[in-house]
Design a protein around this motif. Structure first.
Motif: not given
Ligand code: GUN
Length: 375
Positions: A332-350
């Motif tokens: 559970g903690l890992k999936l939430c962490t992956l989601q957040n990293i992926s989201f912050f990467m998406w944010l700066t990439r976009t």
């Protein structure tokens, strides 16, 4: 030249660029996930790559305490030690000395402190902090600085800022007298201080620019001041720092802070928010933050963010992740962490794509409107 500006926005100070290191090219604006102790908590290096992380951050203070310089050198540096082959930046540890250790004493020579692990007395100087980062082998080194507390008096911030400049000069001198150990190049950035005082920030930035660093960080921000004060300092810094060098805002921040800072010319960010909040079951999405621990998701079989292009949103439901968190499954903690990293990467990439398309400001406003509805 380590840094090449590719596009400067016509409506704002936002820019996109490339920062070159021997471990790869970093497209900016960029967010650096935090891997303080040579681990982005719960995430393997190949998973960081899959989330499109370009550079990660580790900390000199923690790595100096454990595993220590002898083991780090035997390992051949942090990249080999942790099997991360991309770029890595190390913070100097000064900031952690102030936040983690007791009995610290700051003198012109450096900072003496008691280890938060075993209570032994240790000293960081501008020189030995460069030596430790040579041993760690980070691509980007930060000099020892003092980050004064948000409640510090102006006179304290003035004197401390002057000492940080002298420390930066010593760090630069020592950096130029020493060499990388593992065959790849290293860069040294400067850190400006001065709190929210425009005149002190100006003195700090000008002195560091005269010392000619590879990049410039704005330190001492997000320590409790209102966001508007930080934005004012970033606008000032934009006029003082060289256009053709990277600019890094340390320890920031929320998606809103990041976009507002990009708009003011910042290229690089790091923050514990995505990883720390992920471990608390809080996830970031295009529609705002969600606390997946909440019982309201127990029968919600929809995706965290329908249509968001990553494994977590494609493969798992809110109810499943909520269940994992509820019963204490580490996945559970890992999936939430992956989601957040992926989201912050998406944010700066976009943000980067939008700057290239000339539509950054409009996109930022429409994104934040949707994002803040649930924030
Ligand atoms: N991380 C967040 N703020 C700071 C700062 O002012 N100095 C350093 N070295 N690291 C930071």
């Amino acid at each position: 030249m380590n840094f090449r500006l590719l596009h400067t926005d016509t409506n704002t100070a936002a820019r996109c660029a490339e920062l070159y290191t021997d471990h790869g090219t970093i497209p900016t604006p960029v967010f650096m996930p935090v891997g303080t102790r040579a681990s982005v908590k719960s995430v393997e290096p190949h998973e960081l790559k899959e989330q499109q992380a370009h550079i990660i951050l580790a900390n000199t203070y923690h790595l100096y305490l454990k595993p220590g310089n002898a083991i780090m050198e035997k390992a051949g540096g942090v990249h080999r030690f942790m099997n991360w082959q991309g770029p890595l930046l190390t913070d100097s540890g000064g900031y952690q000395v102030y936040s983690l250790s007791e009995l610290r004493k700051i003198t012109e020579e450096g900072v003496t402190f008691k280890s938060h692990l075993d209570g032994s007395m240790l000293q960081f100087t501008p020189e030995n902090v460069v030596d430790t980062q040579r041993i760690i082998g980070s691509d980007i080194l930060m000099p020892l600085d003092e980050c004064p507390s948000s409640t510090a008096e102006r006179e304290y911030i003035r004197k401390s800022g002057e000492m940080t400049i002298r420390w930066a000069e010593r760090a630069k001198q020592h950096f130029s007298l020493t060499r990388p150990l593992y065959g790849h190049g290293q860069m040294l950035f400067g850190i400006t201080q001065g709190g929210t005082h425009a005149d002190l920030r100006t003195i700090s930035a000008k002195a560091l620019v005269d010392l000619d660093f590879d990049g410039y960080a704005t330190g001492g921000m997000a320590v409790g001041e209102p966001a508007e004060e930080m934005y004012r300092i970033l606008e000032l810094s934009h006029t003082l720092l060289p256009e053709h060098k990277p600019r890094y805002l340390m320890g920031v921040g929320t998606p809103e802070n990041i976009l507002n800072a990009i708009e003011r010319g910042v290229d690089m960010f790091d923050c514990v928010i995505p990883t720390r909040e992920g471990r608390n079951g809080r996830v970031y999405t295009r529609h705002g933050k969600m606390n997946l621990r909440s019982a309201k998701y127990s029968e919600d079989f929809s995706s965290i963010d329908e249509g968001f292009d990553n494994d977590v949103c494609r493969n798992y439901s809110r109810a499943y992740i909520r269940h994992l968190l509820n019963v204490g499954e580490i996945l559970g903690l890992k999936l939430c962490t992956l989601q957040n990293i992926s989201f912050f990467m998406w944010l700066t990439r976009t943000a980067r794509t939008q700057i290239q398309n000339g539509s950054f400001r409009e996109w930022k406003e429409s994104f934040l409107e949707q994002y803040k509805r649930n924030d």
